[in-house]
Design a protein around this motif. Sequence first.
Motif, PDB file in Angstrom:
ATOM      1  N   LEU A 106       0.835  -1.209   0.000  1.00 39.56           N
ATOM      2  CA  LEU A 106       0.000   0.000   0.000  1.00 39.56           C
ATOM      3  C   LEU A 106       0.867   1.255   0.000  1.00 39.56           C
ATOM      4  O   LEU A 106       0.612   2.199  -0.761  1.00 39.56           O
ATOM      5  N   GLY A 142      -7.657  -3.722  -1.082  1.00 43.70           N
ATOM      6  CA  GLY A 142      -7.494  -2.273  -1.124  1.00 43.70           C
ATOM      7  C   GLY A 142      -6.253  -1.859  -1.897  1.00 43.70           C
ATOM      8  O   GLY A 142      -6.262  -0.877  -2.646  1.00 43.70           O
ATOM      9  N   THR A 146      -6.010   0.400  -5.305  1.00 44.87           N
ATOM     10  CA  THR A 146      -5.159   1.585  -5.385  1.00 44.87           C
ATOM     11  C   THR A 146      -4.294   1.549  -6.644  1.00 44.87           C
ATOM     12  O   THR A 146      -4.100   2.572  -7.318  1.00 44.87           O
ATOM     13  N   LEU A 161     -13.065   0.703  -3.176  1.00 45.55           N
ATOM     14  CA  LEU A 161     -12.556   1.144  -1.884  1.00 45.55           C
ATOM     15  C   LEU A 161     -13.682   1.553  -0.946  1.00 45.55           C
ATOM     16  O   LEU A 161     -13.622   1.284   0.261  1.00 45.55           O
ATOM     17  N   LEU A 164     -15.000  -1.529   0.497  1.00 47.67           N
ATOM     18  CA  LEU A 164     -14.131  -2.066   1.544  1.00 47.67           C
ATOM     19  C   LEU A 164     -14.289  -1.279   2.842  1.00 47.67           C
ATOM     20  O   LEU A 164     -14.224  -1.838   3.935  1.00 47.67           O
ATOM     21  N   ALA A 165     -14.500   0.040   2.702  1.00 53.60           N
ATOM     22  CA  ALA A 165     -14.701   0.872   3.891  1.00 53.60           C
ATOM     23  C   ALA A 165     -15.965   0.467   4.640  1.00 53.60           C
ATOM     24  O   ALA A 165     -16.048   0.616   5.863  1.00 53.60           O
ATOM     25  N   THR A 175      -1.850   0.729   8.873  1.00 57.15           N
ATOM     26  CA  THR A 175      -1.815   1.153   7.476  1.00 57.15           C
ATOM     27  C   THR A 175      -1.942   2.666   7.415  1.00 57.15           C
ATOM     28  O   THR A 175      -2.458   3.302   8.335  1.00 57.15           O
ATOM     29  N   GLU A 177      -3.656   4.682   5.355  1.00 56.40           N
ATOM     30  CA  GLU A 177      -4.822   5.364   4.800  1.00 56.40           C
ATOM     31  C   GLU A 177      -6.089   4.580   5.085  1.00 56.40           C
ATOM     32  O   GLU A 177      -6.104   3.342   5.033  1.00 56.40           O
ATOM     33  N   ARG A 178      -7.168   5.285   5.375  1.00 57.66           N
ATOM     34  CA  ARG A 178      -8.487   4.670   5.466  1.00 57.66           C
ATOM     35  C   ARG A 178      -9.068   4.546   4.068  1.00 57.66           C
ATOM     36  O   ARG A 178      -8.870   5.411   3.220  1.00 57.66           O
ATOM     37  N   TRP A 179      -9.826   3.479   3.821  1.00 55.64           N
ATOM     38  CA  TRP A 179     -10.309   3.224   2.453  1.00 55.64           C
ATOM     39  C   TRP A 179     -11.263   4.304   1.964  1.00 55.64           C
ATOM     40  O   TRP A 179     -11.219   4.693   0.782  1.00 55.64           O
ATOM     41  N   ASP A 180     -12.154   4.792   2.823  1.00 53.25           N
ATOM     42  CA  ASP A 180     -13.089   5.820   2.362  1.00 53.25           C
ATOM     43  C   ASP A 180     -12.343   7.104   2.000  1.00 53.25           C
ATOM     44  O   ASP A 180     -12.668   7.765   1.009  1.00 53.25           O
ATOM     45  N   ALA A 183     -10.572   6.612  -1.313  1.00 58.05           N
ATOM     46  CA  ALA A 183     -11.530   6.706  -2.422  1.00 58.05           C
ATOM     47  C   ALA A 183     -11.792   8.161  -2.788  1.00 58.05           C
ATOM     48  O   ALA A 183     -11.853   8.527  -3.971  1.00 58.05           O
TER      49      ALA A 183
END
Length: 517
Positions: A106, A142, A146, A161, A164-165, A175, A177-180, A183
């Motif tokens: 990631l 995720g 990306t 993404l 996934l959020a 990690t 970054e948050r997925w939302d 996105a």
Amino acid sequence: MSRPGGAVMDMPTTTAQMHGVHDDVTAEPVDLGVERLWRDGAVLEAINAADQVLSGGADIDCRAAGVAAAAAAADGALRDAAVRWRGVAAALPDSRGAWARGRAALATALAGDLEAAAADLIAARDALPDPAPRGLTVLLDGVDATVEAQRGDPAMAARRLAGLAAATVPADPLTVERWDELAVTILAAAGDDRTARAMLAAHDHHRPSTPRHRLLTAWLDLRAGRLAEARRGLAAAAETQVLRRNAVLAAAVSVGLVRRCGDEAALAATWHRVAPVVVGADVEPLLLDIWGELAAAAAQVSPPDGDTLTDAMAAAVARAGAPAWGVATEQWWRLQRAVAVGDRATVSSAAEQLEVLLGPGSDPRSNSVAAMAAAAWTWTAVLAGDVDATAVSAVARGLAEAGRPREAAALCRAAAERATEPAVARELLARSRGLAGTSSGEDREPAGGLSEREREVGALVLDGLTQKQIGARLFISPKTVEQHVARLRQKLGAANRAQLVAALRSRLSAGSVGVVS
């Protein structure tokens, strides 16, 4: 380990720090305590503790090394973070090594090294146990999205993404970054600010807001011309501790606000304040517009700094394989710098480069690229004194729809300045004002009779600030503050400052006005 660069904005400590989360670290294995500090939000304590564990060689399960990697990523050193995560993966078997490889993938994908990210992703999948932890498969999905966002269809990647959020899997605190939020970043990079904003609003109702969420909202507000909202978002993000990767985003919003008020002295002061934060962070291809804003500000204040950022942007695009959307964004900001100094040759060259990117089978972002290319050719004509009001208005409208209303307004304004017929100049100026004020809310007057900006200025007058201090606080020039104060006196019937203060105290006592602190 060498401690990450550690650019931390001057902000209050976290809740975890204030409540002494770290007081009982010694009651558990020290490497577990390091990871728990990080998970609880005691960022600086976690970094310091990780340094101590790694220096003492007691990091048996690589937990301190993992915190060091996570800290490097949060500090904007994504490629360093990926190297650290690979080291952790090599030392750990089974799913723990797969987790580390996934986090490396990631960080590498966000840094734009897509070949390395793909290799990390393959290695992580090869290490998956059967059955695999659900959270780990979400992480790898995720990463795949990306990579897809930068190579293929950003809209589809953003939807993946967002899905996934919404999965019933706790967010991985290690990690970057948050997925939302990722996105939203992808949609903004694609020029789809409307969908990005809708996605942020949708998640407002389901998840607690993070500093990055607030900064992304402020960035979208800035791009849309909602300057008061952007200031509030920037102030809200400043209420918590922010490491360098988020601080770069805050810096872009800060200089963008000052650039839009046209105060050269304030821009110089702001740039010199944020420059130490910006230097040393990796340029992420998905954040090229943010870096373009920073480079444009630097070019006006310190040309060598501007050249350094421009070169870093070009290197990031090349590292990502020179995707069409990345080349387009790089050329767009090259054009903006050339427009500022009237360099027609560079403007024309950028227009040619943008047009080359269009054609059958082009990138899904081609609508945005087409708007930029049309604007580049129109700028070329305008700088040569060839003003076609109908064409300029049409191109400006397309540019605004592509998420660039400020640049659209500037194009109309420049065309008006060069128009030979007064009627044409008036028409273009009206178009410029309309685009510059789109959804800005700067001068909207509520029932009380004072605009939002007048209420902000009035509150600071009550605080005893001078016009220069008010301008610095609100990112506007002292001259603009003077004009707002004059309108306040007129509206409130105040003949002098004492009467103005009394009238403001009466008018504003009913509630807060959301002043940036």
